[in-house]
Design an enzyme around this catalytic site. Structure first.
Site, short mmCIF file in Angstrom:
data_model
loop_
_atom_site.label_atom_id
_atom_site.label_comp_id
_atom_site.label_asym_id
_atom_site.label_seq_id
_atom_site.Cartn_x
_atom_site.Cartn_y
_atom_site.Cartn_z
N GLY A 31 3.11 4.70 12.72
CA GLY A 31 3.76 3.57 12.96
C GLY A 31 3.72 3.01 14.58
N GLY A 78 7.16 5.56 7.50
CA GLY A 78 6.41 6.65 7.52
C GLY A 78 6.62 7.19 8.83
N SER A 79 5.59 8.00 9.40
CA SER A 79 5.68 8.84 10.47
C SER A 79 5.63 8.15 11.90
CB SER A 79 4.76 9.98 10.68
OG SER A 79 3.35 9.39 10.50
N LYS A 84 0.95 -1.27 -0.06
CA LYS A 84 0.03 -0.10 0.00
C LYS A 84 0.76 1.14 -0.15
CE LYS A 84 -1.77 2.88 2.31
NZ LYS A 84 -1.66 4.14 1.69
N GLN A 123 2.00 20.31 3.81
CA GLN A 123 3.40 20.22 4.34
C GLN A 123 4.09 21.63 4.42
OE1 GLN A 123 4.19 17.33 5.27
NE2 GLN A 123 6.36 17.96 5.82
N CYS A 128 14.00 11.38 5.58
CA CYS A 128 13.98 10.93 7.04
C CYS A 128 15.39 11.03 7.68
CB CYS A 128 13.41 9.38 7.14
SG CYS A 128 14.42 8.31 6.07
N GLU A 165 10.01 16.45 14.08
CA GLU A 165 10.40 16.45 12.85
C GLU A 165 9.53 17.63 11.96
OE1 GLU A 165 9.26 13.04 10.59
OE2 GLU A 165 11.19 13.05 10.03
N GLU A 189 9.94 1.88 10.10
CA GLU A 189 11.28 2.81 9.80
C GLU A 189 10.47 4.24 9.78
OE1 GLU A 189 14.11 2.57 9.87
OE2 GLU A 189 14.38 0.22 9.69
P1 NAD Z 1 2.66 8.74 6.94
O1 NAD Z 1 2.77 8.03 8.36
O2 NAD Z 1 1.56 9.86 7.16
O3 NAD Z 1 2.27 7.83 5.92
C1 NAD Z 1 2.89 6.59 5.47
C2 NAD Z 1 2.18 5.68 5.03
O4 NAD Z 1 1.43 5.14 6.01
C3 NAD Z 1 1.09 5.91 3.87
O5 NAD Z 1 1.25 5.09 2.70
C4 NAD Z 1 -0.28 6.22 4.50
O6 NAD Z 1 -1.02 6.01 3.70
C5 NAD Z 1 -0.09 5.29 5.53
N1 NAD Z 1 -0.95 5.38 6.87
C6 NAD Z 1 -1.36 6.33 7.39
N2 NAD Z 1 -2.25 6.24 8.19
C7 NAD Z 1 -2.40 4.89 8.46
C8 NAD Z 1 -3.18 3.92 9.21
N3 NAD Z 1 -3.94 4.41 10.19
N4 NAD Z 1 -2.89 2.70 8.93
C9 NAD Z 1 -2.25 2.08 7.86
N5 NAD Z 1 -1.51 2.99 7.18
C10 NAD Z 1 -1.54 4.48 7.58
O7 NAD Z 1 4.11 9.26 6.64
P2 NAD Z 1 4.40 10.20 5.27
O8 NAD Z 1 3.90 11.79 5.59
O9 NAD Z 1 3.85 9.64 3.95
O10 NAD Z 1 6.04 10.16 5.18
C11 NAD Z 1 6.80 10.99 5.79
C12 NAD Z 1 7.21 10.44 7.08
O11 NAD Z 1 7.95 9.11 6.83
C13 NAD Z 1 8.40 11.19 7.66
O12 NAD Z 1 8.13 11.10 9.18
C14 NAD Z 1 9.54 10.64 7.50
O13 NAD Z 1 10.50 10.81 8.59
C15 NAD Z 1 9.12 9.02 7.50
N6 NAD Z 1 10.17 8.30 6.59
C16 NAD Z 1 11.02 7.44 7.26
C17 NAD Z 1 11.96 6.60 6.64
C18 NAD Z 1 12.86 5.65 7.35
O14 NAD Z 1 13.30 4.55 6.32
N7 NAD Z 1 12.97 6.00 8.61
C19 NAD Z 1 11.99 6.85 5.20
C20 NAD Z 1 11.16 7.82 4.59
C21 NAD Z 1 10.39 8.67 5.27
#
Ligand code: NAD
Length: 476
Positions: free
Chosen positions: A228, A223-224, A172, A326, A279, A378, A245
């Site tokens: 997570g 993701g965030s 997804k 953003q 990130c 962040e 991550e």
């Molecule tokens: P996000 O957490 O908003 O979304 C990430 C993913 O999770 C998307 O596909 C989103 O649709 C999904 N999602 C959102 N809510 C959900 C839920 N309740 N259940 C299941 N899935 C859900 O993050 P973003 O804004 O897309 O990305 C930015 C963040 O990602 C930043 O915090 C960044 O630091 C982090 N990031 C981390 C790494 C790493 O490897 N550590 C790499 C890239 C980005």
């Protein structure tokens, strides 16, 4: 209007609704419309992956390797074309877009090798007439949830090991970048992806929460932190293996003895390239007293030479932010910084770049303290702060004084401090005289504290998350 469908069980399927993907460099340009899977359709994808898993894990490793290698080759051959799509959809410069596609290709190539290389161990038992054999079984069905900022590389570094080691997968992607994910699945399909082995469900996060946690064996999420944390709770409640991550508040320490040019280029690249939406971006520049003013002046000068604009315009160094939300968030943090007593010494203005997009001049704030919100949370944009430190010891303490622990860098010509920092900083990545961002694909990646949870991704370490070890005792 054509809506590009999802791939479930080998069939391209319409969704319950659709989403339009927009170019953040020029909001008049539509990338396309993409089917959105609702929770029910996501569950169907899990069922399809479950049905395909026994046959996939029973294939020879050569078959798995061939799929990954062919995918790698097509990505490499089409890197300019797909790279341009990455730029149009995620706002990365052309060089960054092509670089990311090439990275995805290298990851598929690496795991094409791992598919035939991974093995087990043979040990003598501590008891007589017994051999111990340790082998690796696939985990089963894995759910992969990815963010928008590396729309093809992160999908690749989850999908490639999942498939290499005999798992089936449901991906997804982020709602912001459905187009890149769709293109990747077209490539996989063209290169022999069997029905159900990898399934694509573009969809909303909220719909994925339960649907993709129930019924799978493992969940890999990037993701965030907020998302997570919530996913980890459901995963653990369902006894699903989980790997997260997440975010960072990455420090770059600059010591008095640093090569000023190296320090400035490391800060410029780490803080602002990809519009700071990495990130591993350096958001806190921790600078010791004697070099502080020279470093700030030199960095400001370099910041003024950066060209901000449409991601695909030749000469652009930094593209737009991903969306209005953003951009508003980053602007909000600039105000927070001012309210906290920080000084905005460079950039921060919204830009008209000739096309309607989410452009902002990279911003630098000085006179900040590590307790300010701008140094705790962040921001995820082209925004860095400078924190003064008296000496190395204070700089290291400040670097570690954060809830995150993804990447940490130091610029110094002292072997003693570089070596001490590498050994003692509490992060998953330590960068010496380099930007905090910028990684290889054949080595493990991940952080400490709130930045990561579970096993490491990438390189030979990826096998630990995507397999279960089995210990067999063989009597003779
Ligand atoms: P996000 O957490 O908003 O979304 C990430 C993913 O999770 C998307 O596909 C989103 O649709 C999904 N999602 C959102 N809510 C959900 C839920 N309740 N259940 C299941 N899935 C859900 O993050 P973003 O804004 O897309 O990305 C930015 C963040 O990602 C930043 O915090 C960044 O630091 C982090 N990031 C981390 C790494 C790493 O490897 N550590 C790499 C890239 C980005």
């Amino acid at each position: 209007m054509t809506v590009k469908p999802n791939l479930i069980g080998g069939e391209w399927r319409e969704g319950s609704s659709a989403i339009e993907s927009i170019n953040p460099s020029d909001t008049r340009e539509s990338i396309g419309h993409y089917a959105l899977a609702d929770a029910a359709q996501m569950r169907e994808a899990v069922v399809a992956a479950r049905a395909a898993q026994p046959a996939w894990s029973a294939t020879t490793t050569q078959v798995r390797s061939d799929l990954l290698l062919k995918t790698s080759i097509e990505l490499a051959v089409r890197k300019e074309e797909i790279g341009e799509l990455v730029s149009r959809e995620a706002g990365k410069t052309r060089a960054e877009g092509i670089g990311e596609v090439l990275r995805a290709s290298q990851i598929f190539q690496f795991f094409a090798g791992e598919a035939v290389r991974y093995g087990g161990e043979n040990l003598p038992s501590v008891r007589p007439n017994i051999n111990v054999q340790i082998s690796r079984d696939p985990v089963g069905v894995v759910a992969l949830i990815t963010p928008w900022n590396f729309p093809i590389a992160i999908a690749a570094w989850k999908l490639a090991p999942a498939l290499a080691f005999g798992n089936t997968a449901v991906l997804k992607p982020s709602e912001e970048t459905p187009g890149v994910a769709w293109e990747l699945f077209r490539v996989l399909e063209r290169n022999g992806l069997p029905a159900g082995v990898a399934n694509l469900v573009n969809g909303r996060g909220a719909d994925a929460g339960e649907a993709l946690v129930e019924g799978v064996d493992a969940l890999s999420f990037t993701g965030s932190v907020r998302t997570g944390r919530g996913l980890a709770q459901s995963a653990i409640a369902n006894m699903v293996r989980v790997q997260l991550e997440m975010g960072g508040k990455n420090p770059l320490v600059v010591l008095d003895d640093a090569d000023l040019g190296v320090a400035v280029e490391s800060a410029l690249n780490g803080s602002f390239f990809s519009a700071g939406q990495r990130c591993t971006a350096s958001s806190r520049l921790i600078v010791t007293a004697a070099i502080h003013d020279r470093f700030v002046d030199a960095l400001r000068k370099r910041m003024r030479s950066l060209k901000i604009g449409h991601a695909l315009t030749a000469g652009t160094d930094i593209g737009p932010l991903i969306n209005q939300r953003q951009l508003d968030t980053v602007q909000g943090y600039l105000q927070t910084g001012r309210d906290e007593g920080a000084e905005l010494v460079e950039g921060g203005q919204l830009l008209q770049a000739g096309t309607p997009g989410f452009f902002m001049q990279p911003a630098l704030m000085t006179e900040t303290s590590n307790s300010m919100r701008i140094n705790r949370e962040e921001v995820f944009g082209p925004f860095a702060t400078v924190i003064r430190a008296a000496d190395y010891d204070e700089a290291l303490a400040l670097a570690d004084d954060t809830e995150y622990g993804l990447s940490a860098g130091i610029c110094t010509t002292s072997h003693k401090y570089a070596s001490h920092f590498r050994q003692h900083v509490k992060s998953g990545l330590a960068m010496i005289n380099l930007p905090t961002a910028g990684l290889d694909y054949h080595v493990p990646f991940g952080g400490t504290k709130a930045s990561s949870y579970g096993q490491r991704e990438q390189g030979t370490y990826a096998v630990d998350f995507y397999t279960n070890s089995k210990t067999a005792y063989v009597g003779y």
